[in-house]
Design a protein around this motif. Structure first.
Motif, PDB file in Angstrom:
ATOM      1  N   GLU A  37       0.821  -1.210   0.000  1.00  0.00           N
ATOM      2  CA  GLU A  37       0.000   0.000   0.000  1.00  0.00           C
ATOM      3  C   GLU A  37       0.857   1.262   0.000  1.00  0.00           C
ATOM      4  OE1 GLU A  37      -0.476  -0.475   4.776  1.00  0.00           O
ATOM      5  OE2 GLU A  37      -2.222  -0.797   3.505  1.00  0.00           O
ATOM      6  N   ALA A  38       2.147   1.093   0.128  1.00  0.00           N
ATOM      7  CA  ALA A  38       3.004   2.268   0.180  1.00  0.00           C
ATOM      8  C   ALA A  38       3.194   2.922  -1.178  1.00  0.00           C
ATOM      9  CB  ALA A  38       4.358   1.875   0.745  1.00  0.00           C
ATOM     10  N   HIS A  39       2.831   2.216  -2.231  1.00  0.00           N
ATOM     11  CA  HIS A  39       3.093   2.822  -3.531  1.00  0.00           C
ATOM     12  C   HIS A  39       1.945   3.713  -3.991  1.00  0.00           C
ATOM     13  CE1 HIS A  39       6.507  -0.031  -4.812  1.00  0.00           C
ATOM     14  NE2 HIS A  39       6.674   0.507  -3.634  1.00  0.00           N
TER      15      HIS A  39
ATOM     16  N   PRO B 149       9.880  13.330  -3.786  1.00  0.00           N
ATOM     17  CA  PRO B 149      10.523  12.683  -2.650  1.00  0.00           C
ATOM     18  C   PRO B 149      10.264  13.410  -1.320  1.00  0.00           C
ATOM     19  CG  PRO B 149      12.139  13.960  -3.876  1.00  0.00           C
ATOM     20  CD  PRO B 149      10.848  14.035  -4.643  1.00  0.00           C
ATOM     21  N   PHE B 150      10.232  12.638  -0.260  1.00  0.00           N
ATOM     22  CA  PHE B 150       9.963  13.190   1.063  1.00  0.00           C
ATOM     23  C   PHE B 150      11.213  13.239   1.930  1.00  0.00           C
ATOM     24  CE2 PHE B 150       5.835  11.528  -0.274  1.00  0.00           C
ATOM     25  CZ  PHE B 150       5.026  12.624  -0.027  1.00  0.00           C
ATOM     26  N   VAL B 151      11.292  14.339   2.672  1.00  0.00           N
ATOM     27  CA  VAL B 151      12.391  14.500   3.626  1.00  0.00           C
ATOM     28  C   VAL B 151      11.758  14.937   4.936  1.00  0.00           C
ATOM     29  CG1 VAL B 151      14.384  15.943   4.219  1.00  0.00           C
ATOM     30  CG2 VAL B 151      14.137  15.057   1.899  1.00  0.00           C
TER      31      VAL B 151
ATOM     32  N   ILE C 226      16.099  11.298   5.016  1.00  0.00           N
ATOM     33  CA  ILE C 226      15.743  11.284   3.591  1.00  0.00           C
ATOM     34  C   ILE C 226      15.219   9.905   3.235  1.00  0.00           C
ATOM     35  CG2 ILE C 226      16.637  11.511   1.234  1.00  0.00           C
ATOM     36  CD1 ILE C 226      18.619  13.538   2.288  1.00  0.00           C
ATOM     37  N   CYS C 227      14.053   9.876   2.631  1.00  0.00           N
ATOM     38  CA  CYS C 227      13.441   8.587   2.313  1.00  0.00           C
ATOM     39  C   CYS C 227      14.147   7.944   1.121  1.00  0.00           C
ATOM     40  CB  CYS C 227      11.964   8.775   1.996  1.00  0.00           C
ATOM     41  SG  CYS C 227      11.182   7.220   1.568  1.00  0.00           S
ATOM     42  N   THR C 228      14.525   6.681   1.268  1.00  0.00           N
ATOM     43  CA  THR C 228      15.151   5.950   0.156  1.00  0.00           C
ATOM     44  C   THR C 228      14.227   4.835  -0.333  1.00  0.00           C
ATOM     45  OG1 THR C 228      16.287   4.398   1.599  1.00  0.00           O
ATOM     46  CG2 THR C 228      17.473   6.397   1.035  1.00  0.00           C
ATOM     47  N   GLY C 229      12.940   4.956  -0.010  1.00  0.00           N
ATOM     48  CA  GLY C 229      11.963   3.980  -0.510  1.00  0.00           C
ATOM     49  C   GLY C 229      11.828   4.080  -2.014  1.00  0.00           C
ATOM     50  N   THR C 230      11.135   3.130  -2.609  1.00  0.00           N
ATOM     51  CA  THR C 230      11.074   3.047  -4.071  1.00  0.00           C
ATOM     52  C   THR C 230      10.567   4.346  -4.708  1.00  0.00           C
ATOM     53  OG1 THR C 230      10.561   0.725  -3.793  1.00  0.00           O
ATOM     54  CG2 THR C 230      10.200   1.643  -5.979  1.00  0.00           C
ATOM     55  N   THR C 231       9.420   4.817  -4.243  1.00  0.00           N
ATOM     56  CA  THR C 231       8.829   5.992  -4.880  1.00  0.00           C
ATOM     57  C   THR C 231       9.734   7.210  -4.745  1.00  0.00           C
ATOM     58  OG1 THR C 231       6.714   5.084  -4.194  1.00  0.00           O
ATOM     59  CG2 THR C 231       6.696   7.316  -5.026  1.00  0.00           C
ATOM     60  N   CYS C 232      10.223   7.452  -3.550  1.00  0.00           N
ATOM     61  CA  CYS C 232      11.069   8.622  -3.339  1.00  0.00           C
ATOM     62  C   CYS C 232      12.355   8.535  -4.146  1.00  0.00           C
ATOM     63  CB  CYS C 232      11.386   8.794  -1.858  1.00  0.00           C
ATOM     64  SG  CYS C 232       9.937   9.330  -0.932  1.00  0.00           S
ATOM     65  N   TYR C 233      12.894   7.318  -4.249  1.00  0.00           N
ATOM     66  CA  TYR C 233      14.150   7.187  -4.988  1.00  0.00           C
ATOM     67  C   TYR C 233      13.939   7.469  -6.462  1.00  0.00           C
ATOM     68  CZ  TYR C 233      19.046   6.118  -4.575  1.00  0.00           C
ATOM     69  OH  TYR C 233      20.415   6.246  -4.508  1.00  0.00           O
TER      70      TYR C 233
ATOM     71  N   SER D   4      13.796   3.649   5.008  1.00  0.00           N
ATOM     72  CA  SER D   4      12.939   2.970   4.045  1.00  0.00           C
ATOM     73  C   SER D   4      11.644   3.782   3.976  1.00  0.00           C
ATOM     74  CB  SER D   4      12.670   1.536   4.475  1.00  0.00           C
ATOM     75  OG  SER D   4      12.074   1.529   5.742  1.00  0.00           O
ATOM     76  N   CYS D   5      10.736   3.431   3.099  1.00  0.00           N
ATOM     77  CA  CYS D   5       9.514   4.205   2.848  1.00  0.00           C
ATOM     78  C   CYS D   5       8.941   4.766   4.151  1.00  0.00           C
ATOM     79  CB  CYS D   5       8.479   3.330   2.155  1.00  0.00           C
ATOM     80  SG  CYS D   5       6.886   4.154   1.982  1.00  0.00           S
ATOM     81  N   LEU D   6       8.789   6.074   4.200  1.00  0.00           N
ATOM     82  CA  LEU D   6       8.280   6.735   5.402  1.00  0.00           C
ATOM     83  C   LEU D   6       6.773   6.609   5.508  1.00  0.00           C
ATOM     84  CD1 LEU D   6      10.445   9.976   5.140  1.00  0.00           C
ATOM     85  CD2 LEU D   6      10.647   8.245   6.928  1.00  0.00           C
ATOM     86  N   GLY D   7       6.174   6.050   4.484  1.00  0.00           N
ATOM     87  CA  GLY D   7       4.717   5.867   4.499  1.00  0.00           C
ATOM     88  C   GLY D   7       3.981   7.136   4.104  1.00  0.00           C
ATOM     89  N   LEU D   8       4.718   8.118   3.597  1.00  0.00           N
ATOM     90  CA  LEU D   8       4.083   9.397   3.256  1.00  0.00           C
ATOM     91  C   LEU D   8       3.588   9.413   1.817  1.00  0.00           C
ATOM     92  CD1 LEU D   8       6.855  11.602   4.862  1.00  0.00           C
ATOM     93  CD2 LEU D   8       4.586  11.167   5.812  1.00  0.00           C
ATOM     94  N   CYS D   9       4.037   8.428   1.045  1.00  0.00           N
ATOM     95  CA  CYS D   9       3.735   8.460  -0.388  1.00  0.00           C
ATOM     96  C   CYS D   9       2.418   7.754  -0.694  1.00  0.00           C
ATOM     97  CB  CYS D   9       4.874   7.807  -1.169  1.00  0.00           C
ATOM     98  SG  CYS D   9       5.181   6.107  -0.705  1.00  0.00           S
ATOM     99  N   LYS D  10       1.763   7.243   0.340  1.00  0.00           N
ATOM    100  CA  LYS D  10       0.585   6.397   0.144  1.00  0.00           C
ATOM    101  C   LYS D  10      -0.541   7.041  -0.633  1.00  0.00           C
ATOM    102  CE  LYS D  10       0.899   3.868   4.276  1.00  0.00           C
ATOM    103  NZ  LYS D  10       0.354   3.663   5.610  1.00  0.00           N
TER     104      LYS D  10
HETATM  105  S1  FES Z   1       8.822   5.861  -0.703  1.00  0.00           S
HETATM  106 FE1  FES Z   1       9.261   7.621   0.403  1.00  0.00          FE
HETATM  107  S2  FES Z   1       7.550   7.856   1.613  1.00  0.00           S
HETATM  108 FE2  FES Z   1       7.135   6.067   0.533  1.00  0.00          FE
END
Ligand code: FES
Lengths: 394, 90
Positions: free
Chosen positions: A356-358, B57-59, B8-15, B43-49
């Motif tokens: 759900e994070a995407h 990208p989120f910081v 700094i978020c390094t999750g998939t979306t932010c990257y 890892s994903c901060l959960g902000l991109c949901k």
């Molecule tokens: S990938 Fe950065 S908040 Fe989800």
């Protein structure tokens, strides 16, 4: 899965200097059900494209015939009488070595005009009883062929090489007769003595590199070396994606903790959940940054923690392109590829909870992409790299 | 002075949206706002949901979330925080 030992097959090759096409061809195929492996090393007459065609034909035919259980001697005869004839030299000719390997270590081997194959147990050469037989060829009259039947045990290696390797450096003041098969075997033994667990991959590359050195870095002929290594399997667990039912999280974490082998986690969410269950923490490691691939993380007890989709797609791409892992640019995808190639039995455990994070509004599509991506990686590992990889969805 | 943590978020979306570039800016940011900082990855901060917080990208700096983060936005936020709360520096 045959757990007694794993059979690692690899071949390194160097084209003759200035030739775009290899005149040596190595083919190898593992039957997924039986675990039987058939390998062929063929060296076509001459070099370049003509040699390549001869060698490819020979190797392909050999592989087909032997796999379809045609008698190995008969197969050799058929190949030798069907090769196309070179218009200039009036002969159609390619040397070959065929090894038909049973998963329990029994090997039937047929050798025609290649330098003799060598069986090594650790660094010791084991004698091979080879029966000589004559085979009628269309253009060269009767020619001798060597047939052997033996069993390989744990920690043995069967090494095949082309004459480009044994004759490397020929005509140079220091090596008028070339490197010679004897010296090449001594070199192999020395490598194994120094690194008793040296992989097939590393050993064949070391031998080809040394031969190329004998040739002063300009190969006079195509150089090939194939190593078939019988050893205890190196196991790897790759966990990616959270389980569909979060009540299974503790089970997954326990599986990671108890697994006997190396462990990899692909995906930040998955890493966090495993860490949480095990009471550990995940830390992103910023010591190496790559513009395309997110950095790896550190988690106690796990060998590699990477991000999920971007990293795995890149790894799949690298595996597809058959690239050597470039450890001078050790991004997560390269490191993942490296650890996969250094393993034999690889278990992928794929969680099917939708991430759900995407941001993607078509969430199920994302899951499909991940599943297909992993299927592709597993397929590549099994078909192209002769691994025993499996997938389990949780 | 205690370094201020910038996550700094390094999750998939932010990257994909460029957070990798921000990770390498430790020195530039530090000199621009003349205070020590520490960059950590996450890892994903959960902000991109669901877009509620804006786009990647989120910081994150303390409790402040920066969406569509750029070096300029990070520096500006740092300056504001320092101005608002100078005592924090001690
Ligand atoms: S990938 Fe950065 S908040 Fe989800």
């Amino acid at each position: 899965m045959n757990n007694r030992f794993f059979i690692e097959v690899d071949c390194a090759r160097q084209n003759k200097h200035g030739q775009g096409a290899p005149g040596d061809v190595f083919l190898s195929q593992r039957d997924p059900d039986e675990g039987r492996i058939v390998c062929v090393l063929a060296d076509g007459l001459g070099s370049g494209i003509k040699a390549n065609v001869l060698a490819t034909l020979t190797a392909t035919m050999a592989l087909k015939y032997v796999r379809s259980d045609m008698d190995i001697c008969k197969a050799a005869g058929v190949i030798m009488s069907t090769l196309p004839v070179c218009s200039r030299r009036k002969i159609g000719y390619s040397t070959f070595t065929i090894a038909d390997i049973h998963p329990d270590g029994r090997i039937r081997m047929m050798e025609y005009d290649n330098p003799p194959a060598v069986l090594l147990e650790g660094p010791t050469v084991l004698p091979l009883e080879k029966k000589s037989m004559e085979i009628q060829t269309a253009h060269l009259g009767p020619r001798p062929l060597f047939y052997s039947n033996f069993r390989a045990g744990q920690e043995t290696r069967l090494v095949l090489f082309s004459d480009g390797l044994s004759q490397a450096g020929m005509g140079r003041p220091k090596t008028p007769l070339g490197w010679t098969a004897e010296k090449a075997v001594l070199f192999l033994r020395e490598q194994i003595r120094r690194l008793p667990n040296i992989s097939a991959r590393q050993l064949c590359r070391a031998a080809v590199t040394e031969a190329l050195r004998q040739d002063c870095l300009e190969a006079q002929d195509d150089i090939s070396c194939a190593v078939i290594y019988f050893r205890r399997p190196r196991r790897l667990l790759v966990v990616t994606g959270p389980p569909i039912d979060s009540r299974k999280d503790p089970l997954l974490a326990a599986r990671v903790a108890e697994f006997d082998g190396r462990k990899v986690i692909c995906g930040g969410t998955t890493a966090n959940l495993i860490a949480r269950e095990l009471g550990r923490t995940v830390q992103v490691d910023l010591s190496f940054l790559d513009p395309e691939i997110p950095p790896v993380s550190m988690l106690e007890g796990v060998d590699l923690v990477t991000e999920g989709t971007l990293t795995m797609s890149k790894t799949a791409q690298l595996l597809e392109q058959n690239q050597e892992p470039d450890l001078s640019r050790p991004n997560a995808a390269v490191r993942l590829m490296n650890i996969l190639l250094e393993s034999d039995q690889i278990e992928f455990v794929v969680g099917t909870k939708i991430n759900e994070a995407h941001q993607d509004p078509n969430l199920p599509v994302e899951l499909d992409i991940r599943r297909n991506l992993i299927r592709r990686i597993v397929w590549l590992l099994n078909e192209k790299y002769m691994k025993q990889a499996s997938i389990e969805f949780v | 002075m205690k370094p201020l943590t910038i996550t700094i978020c390094t999750g998939t979306t932010c990257y994909v949206m460029g957070s990798g570039y921000l990770l390498s800016l430790q020195e530039q940011i530090e000199s621009a706002c003349s205070r020590p900082i520490e960059i950590v990855g996450s890892s994903c901060l959960g902000l991109c949901k669901d877009g509620q917080y804006g786009c990647a990208p989120f910081v994150q700096i303390g409790s402040t979330v920066i969406a569509e983060a750029t070096p300029e936005k990070i520096i500006e936020t740092l300056k504001q925080q320092t101005a608002r709360n100078p005592m924090e520096q001690i």
